[in-house]
Design an enzyme around this catalytic site. Structure first.
Site, short mmCIF file in Angstrom:
data_model
loop_
_atom_site.label_atom_id
_atom_site.label_comp_id
_atom_site.label_asym_id
_atom_site.label_seq_id
_atom_site.Cartn_x
_atom_site.Cartn_y
_atom_site.Cartn_z
CB SER A 98 -1.24 -3.68 -1.53
OG SER A 98 -1.23 -2.72 -2.20
CG HIS A 124 -0.05 -5.24 2.76
ND1 HIS A 124 -0.75 -6.55 2.62
CD2 HIS A 124 -0.47 -4.14 2.06
CE1 HIS A 124 -2.17 -5.46 2.22
NE2 HIS A 124 -2.49 -4.41 1.76
CE LYS A 151 -3.62 -3.24 4.63
NZ LYS A 151 -4.95 -3.39 4.45
C1 LIG Z 1 0.23 -0.33 1.81
C2 LIG Z 1 -1.36 0.31 2.87
N1 LIG Z 1 -1.20 1.36 2.76
C3 LIG Z 1 -2.21 2.24 3.83
C4 LIG Z 1 -3.63 1.58 3.32
C5 LIG Z 1 -4.36 1.86 4.03
O1 LIG Z 1 -4.87 1.22 5.59
P1 LIG Z 1 -5.63 1.30 6.16
O2 LIG Z 1 -7.17 0.55 5.72
O3 LIG Z 1 -5.87 1.71 7.35
O4 LIG Z 1 -6.67 2.52 6.05
C6 LIG Z 1 -3.18 0.04 2.74
C7 LIG Z 1 -4.67 -0.95 2.96
O5 LIG Z 1 -5.26 -1.89 2.11
C8 LIG Z 1 -2.30 0.02 2.51
O6 LIG Z 1 -2.17 -1.91 1.79
#
Ligand SMILES: Cc1ncc(COP(=O)(O)O)c(C=O)c1O
Length: 399
Positions: free
Chosen positions: A183, A211, A242
């Site tokens: 990310s 992502h 997202k």
């Molecule tokens: C790789 C990754 N995993 C998990 C999450 C968390 O997602 P959520 O907002 O659905 O908790 C994110 C969000 O930034 C992310 O980038």
């Protein structure tokens, strides 16, 4: 409130302000889109949302959510195994599984809780976890809760991963956990090598493609599709917050046995309410929109290619990558925050990230491209990047 303790917190916050690293919440009064109205800055172009396909304000996604609220009300006011689950959750889970080419899926209120429910449930004592050092915080915290032996390998360093796998007993179950798209860097996990290593070392591959889902692969099915590995990755987790509508929600997709094990044992499923049915309905509509409108993905990719090319022409050196994330490393956290403030003053909403979100000294402006953006938005944003970059002395001046 204990006043001495409260004063201490106040002092710590003051230190963040003095260092220029205090995060300020911005208030939007319109839906997430190419441009939004921000209370603090007026109308601004958005380059910092994960709204990759522009579905957050898609009329069909909105209508599906409204219908969901009318049909199901707010929720069951309990967890799923106690008070039942809505048929729309089952429909969404079946859709996610078939979309990803996986046998089954289970939703959670976020990908954070999906990762935190999944990892400790599978990675019990007597097993091992091998986790990329740049994995998302939800994976890191999920690993911390697990009873398994925990090893962290250097970012995408396959020799390090292989050495760590080889150091463990051959018959031990080894969970290799990685982001699909990292990310903060925007680079892709080396999934072909990871899958091959897992096959040689009794590994179970878990990919968090938050992502990548909706963004990577010929049809937006994610990083696994991008590499032609559909069916060869054991577990995929992801977010509905997202590309897939942008509200909230997460999922695990895996074999029926993994999914049933999570239903039986994962704590964030057993002790926490389900995804709100409004969100289940709108996320389902978002996946259908993605499938029926491949032009969204094509536009997002064309925007990414154009913005990257023009940034380089202006004099920036963004990190290279194939995803919709374009990071520009500026070094110092306060500098990154200052730069994002100057860009906001020029009508561009893009966030500066610093320590502890990224390692010290690698603070960055993270640009994210969306299908919602039109060419005039991109050109206006690029003009702002040129002006601010020149003023800050980080790109060559034209005069
Ligand atoms: C790789 C990754 N995993 C998990 C999450 C968390 O997602 P959520 O907002 O659905 O908790 C994110 C969000 O930034 C992310 O980038």
């Amino acid at each position: 409130m204990n006043t001495a303790y409260d004063r201490r917190l106040g002092g710590e916050l003051e230190a963040l302000r003095a260092a220029g690293t205090f995060k300020t919440l911005r208030h939007l009064t319109t839906p997430m889109a190419a441009a939004v109205h921000m209370e603090e800055a007026g109308d601004v172009i958005v380059l910092s949302s994960n709204n990759y396909l522009g579905l957050a304000d898609n009329p069909r996604v909105i209508e599906a959510g409204i219908r969901g609220l009318r049909t199901y009300g707010a929720g069951t006011a309990s967890v799923r195994f106690i008070c039942g689950t809505f048929d729309i959750h089952r429909a969404l889970e079946e859709k996610i599984a078939s979309f990803l080419g996986m046998p089954a899926a289970l939703t959670y209120v976020s990908c954070w809780t999906a990762n935190e429910g999944l990892i400790p449930t599978l990675a019990v004592a007597g097993t091992a976890i091998l986790s990329d050092e740049l994995n998302h915080a939800s994976i890191i915290d999920g690993c911390r809760l697990a009873q398994a032996q925990r090893l962290r390998y250097k970012h995408s360093d396959m020799a390090d991963l292989e050495a760590k796998l080889a150091s463990l007993a051959p018959d031990m179950t080894k969970f290799i956990i990685t982001d699909g798209v990292f990310s903060m860097e925007g680079d892709l996990a080396k999934l072909p090598e990871i899958v091959a290593l897992a096959e040689r070392h009794n590994g179970v591959v878990i990919v968090d493609d938050s992502h990548g889902t909706g963004v990577m692969g010929a049809t937006g099915r994610g990083t696994v599709e991008h590499y032609g590995l559909t069916g060869r990755v054991d577990v995929i987790t992801g977010t509905l917050g997202k590309a897939l509508g942008g509200a909230a929600g997460g999922f695990v997709a895996a074999s029926a046995n993994v999914i049933q094990t999570l239903v039986q044992k994962s704590r964030t499923q057993l002790f926490s309410n389900a995804l709100p049915p409004t969100v289940a309905c709108s996320a389902l509509a978002a996946i259908e929109e993605l499938e029926q409108h491949p032009e969204l993905l094509a536009k997002q990719r064309a925007n990414t290619a154009y913005f990257r090319r023009r940034l380089v022409e202006i004099g920036y050196k963004p990190l290279e990558g194939e995803s919709a994330i374009i990071p520009i490393i500026v070094g110092d956290t306060a500098f990154a925050i200052r730069m994002s403030e100057l860009l906001l003053a020029e009508g561009v909403f893009v966030t500066g990230f610093g320590y502890p979100v990224v390692p010290e000294g690698t603070a960055r402006i993270r640009v994210q491209m969306s299908a919602a953006l039109e060419r005039p938005h991109l050109d206006k944003a690029l003009a702002a990047f040129e002006k601010v970059g020149t003023a800050l002395g980080i790109i060559p001046s034209k005069v």
